[in-house]
Design a protein around this motif. Structure first.
Motif, PDB file in Angstrom:
ATOM      1  N   GLU A   1      -9.518  13.275 -14.187  1.00 12.74           N
ATOM      2  CA  GLU A   1      -8.641  11.842 -13.622  1.00 12.74           C
ATOM      3  C   GLU A   1      -8.489  11.790 -11.705  1.00 12.74           C
ATOM      4  O   GLU A   1      -7.005  12.228 -11.951  1.00 12.74           O
ATOM      5  N   THR A   2      -8.695  10.697 -11.021  1.00 11.89           N
ATOM      6  CA  THR A   2      -8.044  10.454  -9.896  1.00 11.89           C
ATOM      7  C   THR A   2      -7.794   9.050  -9.932  1.00 11.89           C
ATOM      8  O   THR A   2      -8.834   8.267 -10.095  1.00 11.89           O
ATOM      9  N   LEU A   3      -6.749   8.651  -9.161  1.00 10.88           N
ATOM     10  CA  LEU A   3      -6.382   7.434  -8.808  1.00 10.88           C
ATOM     11  C   LEU A   3      -6.587   7.048  -7.181  1.00 10.88           C
ATOM     12  O   LEU A   3      -6.222   8.221  -6.182  1.00 10.88           O
ATOM     13  N   ASN A   4      -6.540   6.104  -6.802  1.00  6.32           N
ATOM     14  CA  ASN A   4      -6.591   5.105  -5.019  1.00  6.32           C
ATOM     15  C   ASN A   4      -6.504   4.312  -5.034  1.00  6.32           C
ATOM     16  O   ASN A   4      -5.933   3.300  -6.156  1.00  6.32           O
ATOM     17  N   LEU A   5      -6.542   4.178  -3.866  1.00  8.94           N
ATOM     18  CA  LEU A   5      -5.276   2.441  -3.561  1.00  8.94           C
ATOM     19  C   LEU A   5      -6.416   1.157  -3.907  1.00  8.94           C
ATOM     20  O   LEU A   5      -5.685   0.180  -3.655  1.00  8.94           O
ATOM     21  N   THR A   6      -7.512   1.526  -4.057  1.00 11.70           N
ATOM     22  CA  THR A   6      -8.525  -0.155  -4.713  1.00 11.70           C
ATOM     23  C   THR A   6      -7.898  -0.331  -6.023  1.00 11.70           C
ATOM     24  O   THR A   6      -9.054  -0.861  -6.293  1.00 11.70           O
TER      25      THR A   6
ATOM     26  N   ASP B   1       0.579  -1.241  -0.329  1.00 10.69           N
ATOM     27  CA  ASP B   1       0.203   0.133  -0.008  1.00 10.69           C
ATOM     28  C   ASP B   1       0.889   0.950   0.049  1.00 10.69           C
ATOM     29  O   ASP B   1       0.295   2.432  -0.550  1.00 10.69           O
ATOM     30  N   ALA B   2       1.865   1.428   0.630  1.00 14.39           N
ATOM     31  CA  ALA B   2       3.030   2.590   0.688  1.00 14.39           C
ATOM     32  C   ALA B   2       3.174   2.960  -0.627  1.00 14.39           C
ATOM     33  O   ALA B   2       2.883   3.828  -0.888  1.00 14.39           O
ATOM     34  N   ALA B   3       4.275   1.546  -1.739  1.00 20.97           N
ATOM     35  CA  ALA B   3       4.929   1.881  -1.926  1.00 20.97           C
ATOM     36  C   ALA B   3       3.661   2.003  -4.090  1.00 20.97           C
ATOM     37  O   ALA B   3       3.795   2.733  -4.319  1.00 20.97           O
ATOM     38  N   PHE B   4       2.451   1.952  -3.325  1.00 18.91           N
ATOM     39  CA  PHE B   4       1.703   1.794  -4.359  1.00 18.91           C
ATOM     40  C   PHE B   4       1.153   3.584  -4.586  1.00 18.91           C
ATOM     41  O   PHE B   4       0.758   4.240  -5.072  1.00 18.91           O
ATOM     42  N   ALA B   5       0.432   3.694  -3.188  1.00 18.84           N
ATOM     43  CA  ALA B   5       0.624   5.538  -2.591  1.00 18.84           C
ATOM     44  C   ALA B   5       1.325   6.218  -3.318  1.00 18.84           C
ATOM     45  O   ALA B   5       1.111   7.490  -4.197  1.00 18.84           O
ATOM     46  N   GLN B   6       3.263   6.087  -3.420  1.00 13.80           N
ATOM     47  CA  GLN B   6       3.595   6.875  -3.772  1.00 13.80           C
ATOM     48  C   GLN B   6       3.847   6.625  -5.938  1.00 13.80           C
ATOM     49  O   GLN B   6       3.814   7.343  -5.844  1.00 13.80           O
ATOM     50  N   ILE B   7       2.742   5.115  -6.202  1.00 14.18           N
ATOM     51  CA  ILE B   7       3.146   5.389  -7.648  1.00 14.18           C
ATOM     52  C   ILE B   7       1.767   6.144  -8.315  1.00 14.18           C
ATOM     53  O   ILE B   7       2.222   7.228  -9.172  1.00 14.18           O
ATOM     54  N   LEU B   8       1.307   6.524  -7.388  1.00  9.05           N
ATOM     55  CA  LEU B   8      -0.138   7.319  -7.317  1.00  9.05           C
ATOM     56  C   LEU B   8       0.058   8.766  -7.976  1.00  9.05           C
ATOM     57  O   LEU B   8      -0.710   9.624  -8.476  1.00  9.05           O
ATOM     58  N   ALA B   9       0.516   8.964  -6.649  1.00 12.23           N
ATOM     59  CA  ALA B   9       1.542  10.398  -6.193  1.00 12.23           C
ATOM     60  C   ALA B   9       2.126  10.805  -7.705  1.00 12.23           C
ATOM     61  O   ALA B   9       1.829  12.097  -7.999  1.00 12.23           O
TER      62      ALA B   9
END
Length: 228
Positions: A194-199, A174-182
Motif C-alpha cells: 500500500e502507498t499514500l499520497n498528498l491527496t 502539504d510539507a508536514a503531511f508529506a513528512q507524516i506519510l514518509a
C-alpha cells in the motif's frame, strides 16, 4: 505523545461524499464496506454528548464510541461516560474535525494498551504486528453522525513518542503531511504494497507499546465515504 498544548493550523479538505447505498453492503476491493450496519454515534450521544464517532476494527474487540473533549487529557483516565477510570477510553485528538464536510486530513484517535488483563482500549491494534491479520482484516470503519467512512490499513509500526509528534498532527500543511506519510512508510512492518499520497485522507490510531518512549501507530487511508 498523546498530550500536549499544541495549537494546530486549521486546514480542511472537503470529501467527495457518495449518496447512501440502497443495499446494506458494497464491495471495495478485498473485504466489505459495511454501510448500513455501522453503529450510530447519535445513539451513543444520548449517554454522552461528547461522542463524536464510532470505530469498528473487524477481527478485534474494538467496536466503541469515540469521545472528544477540548483537550487530550480529559479522556485519558475516564470512561465513555466521563467517569474516572484508569483504563480511559477511545478518544479523538481535540483538534480533529469530525464533520465529514470538513474532515481533518489526519484523523487521530487514541486508546490505551494495558497488560493488567484489561482487553479494551486499543490493545487489539497490536494484532497488526502480524501480516496475516492485516491481510484478513484490511478495513477499519468509522461512523460519523453524517457519514459512514471506510479506511484501508496501509501502515503499522512503532514510532518515537518524542521525535514523531508530527505524526499525530490532525491538520498539517502539504510539507508536514508529506513528512507524516514518509514516516508511515518508513516504519511500516506490513508487506501489503500500500502507498499514500498528498491527496489522501488518513486515520491514525495511536496506542502504547509497554515502553514509555514509543507508541504503536496504525495508519489507514480513506477509501470510501457515504453520506447518511
Amino acid at each position: 505523545m498523546v498530550c500536549g498544548g499544541r495549537h494546530c493550523p486549521v486546514r480542511r479538505f472537503v470529501l467527495p461524499l457518495a449518496q447512501p447505498h440502497s443495499a446494506g453492503r458494497t464491495a471495495c476491493g478485498k473485504g466489505a464496506v459495511r454501510h448500513g450496519v455501522q453503529p450510530e454515534p447519535r445513539l451513543a450521544q444520548e449517554d454522552n454528548t461528547e461522542t463524536g464517532a464510532w470505530i469498528t476494527v473487524p477481527g478485534t474487540n474494538i467496536d466503541a464510541p469515540v469521545q472528544q473533549a477540548s483537550d487530550n487529557d480529559y479522556y485519558l483516565r475516564r470512561d465513555t461516560a466521563g467517569n474516572a477510570d484508569v483504563h480511559g477510553c477511545v478518544f479523538a485528538d481535540y483538534a480533529c474535525d469530525l464533520n465529514s464536510t470538513s474532515l481533518s486530513r489526519n484523523l487521530v484517535l487514541y486508546g490505551h494498551t494495558f497488560e493488567d488483563g484489561y482487553e479494551g482500549g486499543f490493545k487489539a491494534l497490536h494484532n497488526y504486528e502480524q501480516d496475516s491479520f492485516a491481510e484478513e482484516h484490511p478495513y477499519i470503519y468509522l461512523s460519523l453522525p453524517d457519514a459512514a467512512l471506510t479506511y484501508r490499513v496501509v501502515s503499522a509500526g512503532v514510532c518515537s513518542a518524542a521525535d514523531d509528534r508530527d505524526c499525530i498532527e490532525p491538520n498539517p500543511d502539504d510539507a508536514a503531511f508529506a513528512q507524516i506519510l514518509a514516516k508511515a512508510a518508513a516504519r511500516n512492518t506490513l508487506d501489503n504494497g500500500e502507498t499514500l499520497n498528498l491527496t489522501d485522507h488518513i486515520l491514525t490510531l495511536s496506542t502504547c507499546t509497554g515502553e514509555s518512549d514509543t507508541r504503536y501507530l496504525v495508519v489507514a487511508k480513506l477509501v470510501d465515504a457515504v453520506k447518511k
